[in-house]
Design a protein around this motif. Structure first.
Motif, PDB file in Angstrom:
ATOM      1  N   ILE A  83      -8.152   5.621   7.335  1.00 34.71           N
ATOM      2  CA  ILE A  83      -7.031   4.888   6.752  1.00 34.71           C
ATOM      3  C   ILE A  83      -6.582   3.788   7.708  1.00 34.71           C
ATOM      4  O   ILE A  83      -6.367   2.646   7.301  1.00 34.71           O
ATOM      5  CB  ILE A  83      -5.863   5.840   6.422  1.00 34.71           C
ATOM      6  CG1 ILE A  83      -6.306   6.874   5.374  1.00 34.71           C
ATOM      7  CG2 ILE A  83      -4.650   5.059   5.924  1.00 34.71           C
ATOM      8  CD1 ILE A  83      -5.366   8.058   5.226  1.00 34.71           C
TER       9      ILE A  83
ATOM     10  N   ASP B 122       0.825  -1.208   0.000  1.00 38.51           N
ATOM     11  CA  ASP B 122       0.000   0.000   0.000  1.00 38.51           C
ATOM     12  C   ASP B 122       0.862   1.263   0.000  1.00 38.51           C
ATOM     13  O   ASP B 122       0.468   2.286  -0.558  1.00 38.51           O
ATOM     14  CB  ASP B 122      -0.956  -0.001   1.196  1.00 38.51           C
ATOM     15  CG  ASP B 122      -2.059  -1.033   1.058  1.00 38.51           C
ATOM     16  OD1 ASP B 122      -2.167  -1.669  -0.019  1.00 38.51           O
ATOM     17  OD2 ASP B 122      -2.837  -1.206   2.021  1.00 38.51           O
TER      18      ASP B 122
ATOM     19  N   LYS C 145      -0.670  10.125  -2.659  1.00 39.26           N
ATOM     20  CA  LYS C 145      -1.607  10.289  -1.541  1.00 39.26           C
ATOM     21  C   LYS C 145      -0.818  10.518  -0.254  1.00 39.26           C
ATOM     22  O   LYS C 145      -0.390   9.579   0.407  1.00 39.26           O
ATOM     23  CB  LYS C 145      -2.496   9.050  -1.411  1.00 39.26           C
ATOM     24  CG  LYS C 145      -3.377   8.825  -2.612  1.00 39.26           C
ATOM     25  CD  LYS C 145      -4.218   7.581  -2.422  1.00 39.26           C
ATOM     26  CE  LYS C 145      -5.115   7.364  -3.630  1.00 39.26           C
ATOM     27  NZ  LYS C 145      -5.876   6.111  -3.506  1.00 39.26           N
TER      28      LYS C 145
ATOM     29  N   GLU D 259      -7.470  10.316   9.053  1.00 42.21           N
ATOM     30  CA  GLU D 259      -6.404   9.371   9.371  1.00 42.21           C
ATOM     31  C   GLU D 259      -6.976   8.075   9.940  1.00 42.21           C
ATOM     32  O   GLU D 259      -6.490   6.987   9.649  1.00 42.21           O
ATOM     33  CB  GLU D 259      -5.417   9.999  10.363  1.00 42.21           C
ATOM     34  CG  GLU D 259      -4.592  11.105   9.757  1.00 42.21           C
ATOM     35  CD  GLU D 259      -3.678  11.788  10.759  1.00 42.21           C
ATOM     36  OE1 GLU D 259      -3.650  11.378  11.941  1.00 42.21           O
ATOM     37  OE2 GLU D 259      -2.988  12.745  10.358  1.00 42.21           O
TER      38      GLU D 259
ATOM     39  N   GLU E  33      -2.274   9.074   3.208  1.00 39.18           N
ATOM     40  CA  GLU E  33      -2.072   7.630   3.334  1.00 39.18           C
ATOM     41  C   GLU E  33      -0.605   7.315   3.593  1.00 39.18           C
ATOM     42  O   GLU E  33      -0.290   6.451   4.410  1.00 39.18           O
ATOM     43  CB  GLU E  33      -2.548   6.898   2.079  1.00 39.18           C
ATOM     44  CG  GLU E  33      -4.030   6.625   2.079  1.00 39.18           C
ATOM     45  CD  GLU E  33      -4.436   5.706   0.943  1.00 39.18           C
ATOM     46  OE1 GLU E  33      -3.802   4.653   0.749  1.00 39.18           O
ATOM     47  OE2 GLU E  33      -5.408   6.065   0.258  1.00 39.18           O
TER      48      GLU E  33
ATOM     49  N   ALA F 214       0.458   4.164  -2.668  1.00 35.86           N
ATOM     50  CA  ALA F 214       0.199   5.541  -2.234  1.00 35.86           C
ATOM     51  C   ALA F 214       1.266   6.493  -2.756  1.00 35.86           C
ATOM     52  O   ALA F 214       0.964   7.636  -3.118  1.00 35.86           O
ATOM     53  CB  ALA F 214       0.120   5.601  -0.710  1.00 35.86           C
TER      54      ALA F 214
END
Length: 147
Positions: A85, A10, A19, A82, A22, A14
């Motif tokens: 996520i 991930d 992002k 946050e 993230e 990201a």
């Protein structure tokens, strides 16, 4: 796939997508997992890794409460983003009905009869469902059962 491998994949995704939120959260989680690994002196198992994620979620919930009390809506929004996520990496939480069922079984096993057995029942239940349910949900279920 372990949580660390998932986070690494991930993280790459990201980074490519740009992002920033993230990236920040994933890096924080990876750092916390590494610190925990160093602390324990071995690779983390799934329960230990889940405990790290749950601890972060709890800290974010506490921060949200504090920011709301201080009328800091901008910070509340950031913490909530946050937390969304973080929740992707948290273990699936048990439904209150499932928790209540486990509490009933534990009360029978321990022979608990009243409020004086609250601590004994809570300890036993939390040991069984470690990281799979919020402590407040368990507390409510135990209180309801030990009327």
């Amino acid at each position: 796939m372990s949580l660390n491998e998932t986070l690494t994949n991930d993280l790459k995704t990201a980074m490519k997508a740009g992002k920033k939120d993230e990236l920040t959260i994933i890096r924080m989680l990876k750092t916390n997992l590494m610190n925990e690994k160093i602390k324990f002196g071995h690779d983390l198992n799934d329960d230990e890794a889940a405990a790290v994620v749950n601890r972060e979620i709890k800290q974010h919930l506490d921060s949200i409460e504090q920011f709301k009390a201080g009328a800091r809506e901008d910070l509340v929004e950031q913490q909530e983003k946050e937390m969304k996520i973080l929740k992707k990496y948290a273990p699936k939480q048990m439904e209150p009905e499932e928790v209540a069922k486990i509490v009933k079984e534990t009360v029978k096993q321990l022979g608990a009869t009243g409020k004086s057995d609250f601590g004994k029942v809570m300890g036993a239940v939390m040991g069984k469902i470690k990281g799979k349910a919020d402590g407040n949900v368990v507390k409510k279920a135990v209180n309801d059962e030990l009327k």
